[in-house]
Design a protein around this motif. Structure first.
Motif, PDB file in Angstrom:
ATOM      1  N   ASN A  73      39.526  76.068  79.698  1.00 56.37           N
ATOM      2  CA  ASN A  73      39.765  74.842  80.462  1.00 56.37           C
ATOM      3  C   ASN A  73      41.239  74.721  80.846  1.00 56.37           C
ATOM      4  O   ASN A  73      41.569  74.306  81.967  1.00 56.37           O
ATOM      5  N   ARG A  87      38.220  84.538  67.062  1.00 55.00           N
ATOM      6  CA  ARG A  87      36.969  84.442  66.310  1.00 55.00           C
ATOM      7  C   ARG A  87      36.322  83.062  66.405  1.00 55.00           C
ATOM      8  O   ARG A  87      35.393  82.752  65.659  1.00 55.00           O
ATOM      9  N   SER A  88      36.824  82.216  67.297  1.00 54.73           N
ATOM     10  CA  SER A  88      36.192  80.916  67.533  1.00 54.73           C
ATOM     11  C   SER A  88      36.180  80.640  69.024  1.00 54.73           C
ATOM     12  O   SER A  88      36.709  81.415  69.819  1.00 54.73           O
ATOM     13  N   SER A  89      35.583  79.547  69.414  1.00 59.08           N
ATOM     14  CA  SER A  89      35.352  79.230  70.818  1.00 59.08           C
ATOM     15  C   SER A  89      36.644  79.270  71.646  1.00 59.08           C
ATOM     16  O   SER A  89      37.699  78.789  71.217  1.00 59.08           O
ATOM     17  N   MET A  90      36.535  79.829  72.835  1.00 63.54           N
ATOM     18  CA  MET A  90      37.651  79.894  73.785  1.00 63.54           C
ATOM     19  C   MET A  90      37.531  78.823  74.863  1.00 63.54           C
ATOM     20  O   MET A  90      38.270  78.859  75.849  1.00 63.54           O
ATOM     21  N   ASP A  91      36.646  77.869  74.685  1.00 61.85           N
ATOM     22  CA  ASP A  91      36.396  76.882  75.727  1.00 61.85           C
ATOM     23  C   ASP A  91      37.652  76.091  76.073  1.00 61.85           C
ATOM     24  O   ASP A  91      37.944  75.854  77.254  1.00 61.85           O
ATOM     25  N   GLU A  92      38.391  75.666  75.077  1.00 64.94           N
ATOM     26  CA  GLU A  92      39.596  74.879  75.333  1.00 64.94           C
ATOM     27  C   GLU A  92      40.623  75.694  76.117  1.00 64.94           C
ATOM     28  O   GLU A  92      41.245  75.202  77.064  1.00 64.94           O
ATOM     29  N   ASN A 142      42.546  81.474  71.119  1.00 61.87           N
ATOM     30  CA  ASN A 142      41.728  80.267  71.084  1.00 61.87           C
ATOM     31  C   ASN A 142      42.535  79.006  70.799  1.00 61.87           C
ATOM     32  O   ASN A 142      42.074  77.890  71.059  1.00 61.87           O
ATOM     33  N   THR A 143      43.777  79.172  70.289  1.00 62.80           N
ATOM     34  CA  THR A 143      44.561  77.997  69.926  1.00 62.80           C
ATOM     35  C   THR A 143      46.035  78.371  69.844  1.00 62.80           C
ATOM     36  O   THR A 143      46.406  79.540  69.890  1.00 62.80           O
ATOM     37  N   GLN A 187      47.072  80.631  72.806  1.00 62.96           N
ATOM     38  CA  GLN A 187      46.581  79.829  73.914  1.00 62.96           C
ATOM     39  C   GLN A 187      47.695  79.592  74.933  1.00 62.96           C
ATOM     40  O   GLN A 187      47.485  79.722  76.151  1.00 62.96           O
ATOM     41  N   PRO A 224      36.491  85.655  77.760  1.00 65.76           N
ATOM     42  CA  PRO A 224      36.564  85.406  76.321  1.00 65.76           C
ATOM     43  C   PRO A 224      35.852  86.506  75.541  1.00 65.76           C
ATOM     44  O   PRO A 224      34.785  86.966  75.938  1.00 65.76           O
ATOM     45  N   MET A 235      34.815  87.529  71.481  1.00 67.28           N
ATOM     46  CA  MET A 235      34.769  87.154  70.075  1.00 67.28           C
ATOM     47  C   MET A 235      34.981  88.393  69.212  1.00 67.28           C
ATOM     48  O   MET A 235      34.334  89.423  69.419  1.00 67.28           O
TER      49      MET A 235
END
Length: 256
Positions: free
Chosen positions: A51, A43-48, A20-21, A25, A64, A66
């Motif tokens: 994208n 454990r957090s959003s994979m939106d970034e 996720n980061t 990432q 993605p 979780m």
């Protein structure tokens, strides 16, 4: 094998933890750019990350997932479910990790347990779950562990992190010895000082940041993509005869 296909991940399915980061990432984006389908776990959003994958490799398959990777049983169940629901996985990147800072004389037991459980225990049991699948299927595969320059050094005020990353280096060698003959390549990357959430405190400390930069021959902090490109190499056919290696990607830090 000398053409560019040696560095391609086309047709491969790669699971990256902590995607996720930060470094995870960067690895997910680099692997997608090399042609892989990505299973991105965190454990957090994979939106970034999604994208960035779309921008770098439009059309790449991106799934993605979780999961609280600090729970090694939940991590194993996640991998089992990903294999069963989406098909075989060709590469596992054990990237998820945390760091806690305190003087050794005051270091809390809770901070010790949280770091070692995620950074080392989950790395082992997730690798074990993965190996059971690939051995049963008779498939070759790759495991890439994320170690650290602190796998080779002591550091300061990061007792549990240093212990866990020394453990990751040793575990990489142990698993390579046991699994190389089974067609499983197990290697690791030892990042130096990379721009991630884990290094925010260091980068915000002007004196400490300047001290770090003064030792790095490359003269800059690393970027997640620097680690991503190295991970692609270890996931690709080009590294087929590598087993048990831990490669520093540190701007020359360990060479000083």
């Amino acid at each position: 094998m000398s053409d560019l296909s040696a560095f391609s991940l086309a047709g491969k399915r790669i699971l990256v933890t902590g995607a996720n980061t930060g470094i995870g990432q960067g690895i997910a984006v680099a692997a997608a750019r090399a042609g892989a389908a990505i299973v991105a776990v965190g454990r957090s959003s994979m939106d970034e990350t999604a994208n960035q994958v779309e921008a770098a490799a439009g059309g790449a398959a991106f799934s993605p997932v979780m999961c609280d990777l600090a729970d090694h049983k939940a991590a194993q169940e996640m991998l089992d479910a990903a294999w069963i629901s989406g098909g075989p996985i060709d590469g596992l990147v054990n990237n998820a990790g945390i760091i806690r800072r305190a003087d050794a004389v005051d270091f809390p037991e809770t901070d010790w347990d949280e770091v070692v459980d995620l950074n080392l225990k989950t790395t082992f049991f997730l690798s074990q779950a993965f190996a059971r699948h690939v051995v049963a299927a008779g498939r070759p595969c790759r495991i890439v562990n994320i170690a650290s320059v602190l796998s080779f050094q002591g550091g300061i005020r990061v007792a549990s992190y240093t212990a866990s990353k020394h453990g990751v280096l040793g575990l990489t060698r142990l698993l390579a010895c046991e699994w190389a003959a089974k067609g499983i390549n197990v290697n690791a990357i030892a990042p130096g000082y990379i721009v991630t959430n884990n290094t925010t405190a260091l980068r915000q400390d002007e004196e400490r940041s300047a001290s770090i930069l003064s030792r790095i021959p490359a003269g800059r902090w690393g970027e997640p993509g620097d680690i991503g490109d190295a991970a692609v190499f270890l996931l690709a056919p080009a590294s087929r005869y590598m087993h048990g290696a831990t490669i520093p990607v540190d701007g020359g830090w360990l060479a000083r």
